[in-house]
Motif scaffolding. Structure first.
Motif, mmCIF file in Angstrom:
data_model
loop_
_atom_site.group_PDB
_atom_site.id
_atom_site.type_symbol
_atom_site.label_atom_id
_atom_site.label_comp_id
_atom_site.label_asym_id
_atom_site.label_seq_id
_atom_site.Cartn_x
_atom_site.Cartn_y
_atom_site.Cartn_z
ATOM 1 N N HIS A 56 -4.002 -9.175 -0.724
ATOM 2 C CA HIS A 56 -3.465 -8.029 0.027
ATOM 3 C C HIS A 56 -4.186 -6.662 -0.598
ATOM 4 C CE1 HIS A 56 -0.058 -5.130 1.961
ATOM 5 N NE2 HIS A 56 -1.251 -4.750 1.907
ATOM 6 N N HIS A 67 -6.801 -3.017 -0.119
ATOM 7 C CA HIS A 67 -7.665 -1.965 0.780
ATOM 8 C C HIS A 67 -8.968 -1.476 0.354
ATOM 9 C CE1 HIS A 67 -4.015 -1.704 3.576
ATOM 10 N NE2 HIS A 67 -3.541 -2.023 2.576
ATOM 11 N N HIS A 76 -5.290 -1.898 7.423
ATOM 12 C CA HIS A 76 -4.415 -1.574 8.228
ATOM 13 C C HIS A 76 -4.470 -1.965 9.573
ATOM 14 C CE1 HIS A 76 -1.669 0.137 5.254
ATOM 15 N NE2 HIS A 76 -2.541 0.905 4.813
ATOM 16 N N ASP A 92 -3.745 -5.804 7.290
ATOM 17 C CA ASP A 92 -2.439 -5.680 6.955
ATOM 18 C C ASP A 92 -1.858 -5.375 8.564
ATOM 19 O OD1 ASP A 92 -0.289 -4.540 5.837
ATOM 20 O OD2 ASP A 92 -1.170 -3.097 4.344
ATOM 21 N N ASP A 131 -2.093 -4.693 -3.188
ATOM 22 C CA ASP A 131 -1.892 -3.734 -2.181
ATOM 23 C C ASP A 131 -2.396 -2.539 -2.799
ATOM 24 O OD1 ASP A 131 -1.733 -2.293 0.259
ATOM 25 O OD2 ASP A 131 0.770 -2.213 -0.086
ATOM 26 N N HIS A 140 -5.372 0.444 -3.312
ATOM 27 C CA HIS A 140 -5.933 1.601 -2.204
ATOM 28 C C HIS A 140 -7.293 2.170 -2.886
ATOM 29 C CE1 HIS A 140 -2.563 0.623 0.306
ATOM 30 N NE2 HIS A 140 -3.096 1.735 1.116
HETATM 31 FE FE FE2 Z 1 -1.491 -3.029 2.497
#
Ligand code: FE2
Length: 250
Positions: free
Chosen positions: A5, A7, A42, A79, A194, A196
């Motif tokens: 997971h 981005h 997302h 996501d 997660d 970013h």
């Molecule tokens: Fe996420």
């Protein structure tokens, strides 16, 4: 390690802004010991999810990683925000949001309401052949005050993914407390970044792995960052999915 997971896919959501940033994230991940990332853009009210466009962006990223000599595999995931419209679309097109060609689907809950129908939505997704993985329940303010709900969902087959930086404490005391509570209750199946960007929300898993190893030993720590997430990207059954401790009779 496998990071299911994050981005890293550039220019498609609030993650990596450019291809350069994505390449830098890939370098950081490899330096941390990550061999495979699932780019999970997302799909929510703000960012629409176009599988074909994302596949094309992924090809560009893969080609660039090859040129740079960065040994990182990247697969596409999503996501997936658990909204009514999203669930209907996933039921109609089960392959659209999953991790690679597997049945695994990352599912994110709203921060503002966790309706009783969540369990039904999960069961519907399950009946369409999908295996939901609930992302970062430890960061959800509602679940922070009712963490027993997490145990009930596990008993219905939902897989739990916790954020690496919640375990190490960067998400604050509450998220860390719930992450630790989940570990104590055998309610964590996967740790993911997660990530970013390269500064604040970074693609690293080793810090969390060390924390888990210190308390519960290497076997569990490696299972959460390698064994289980590796099985997920290969579309295999989880080697570790124990009965959670406690939470019965509620
Ligand atoms: Fe996420």
């Amino acid at each position: 390690m496998f990071d299911i997971h994050n981005h890293i896919l550039p220019g498609v959501d609030d993650g990596a802004k450019t291809l350069e940033v994505a390449v830098e994230m890939a370098r950081m991940a490899v330096a941390d010991g990550i061999v495979h990332m699932v780019a999970s853009p997302h799909a929510n009210d703000v960012y629409s999810y176009d599988r074909t466009e994302h596949e094309a962006a992924l090809e560009v990223l893969r080609a660039r990683l090859k040129v740079e000599g960065i040994p990182l595999e990247v697969t596409l995931g999503c996501d997936f925000h658990l909204s009514f419209d999203n669930v209907q679309d996933a039921l109609a097109n089960p392959a659209r949001y999953v991790i690679g060609a597997t049945p695994y689907l990352l599912v994110e809950l709203s921060q503002f309401s966790v309706p009783p129908s969540v369990a039904d939505s999960m069961l519907h997704l399950g009946s369409a052949g999908l295996r939901p993985i609930l992302t970062h329940p430890e960061r959800n303010p509602i679940l922070q005050s009712e963490p027993e709900r997490i145990l009930r969902w596990i008993r219905q087959g939902v897989i739990m993914q916790v954020t690496a930086s919640a375990i190490t404490g960067s998400w604050g005391e509450k998220s860390q407390r719930v992450a630790m509570w989940m570990l104590e209750h055998r309610a964590v199946h996967v740790v993911a970044s997660d990530a970013h960007d390269t500064k604040r929300r970074v693609p690293k898993l080793s810090g969390a792995q060390e924390v888990v190893a210190k308390i519960y030993g290497n076997e569990l720590a490696n299972m959460l960052v390698t064994g289980n997430p590796g099985a997920i990207v290969r579309g295999e059954a989880l080697p570790y999915f124990p009965e959670p401790l406690g939470g019965l009779g509620q």
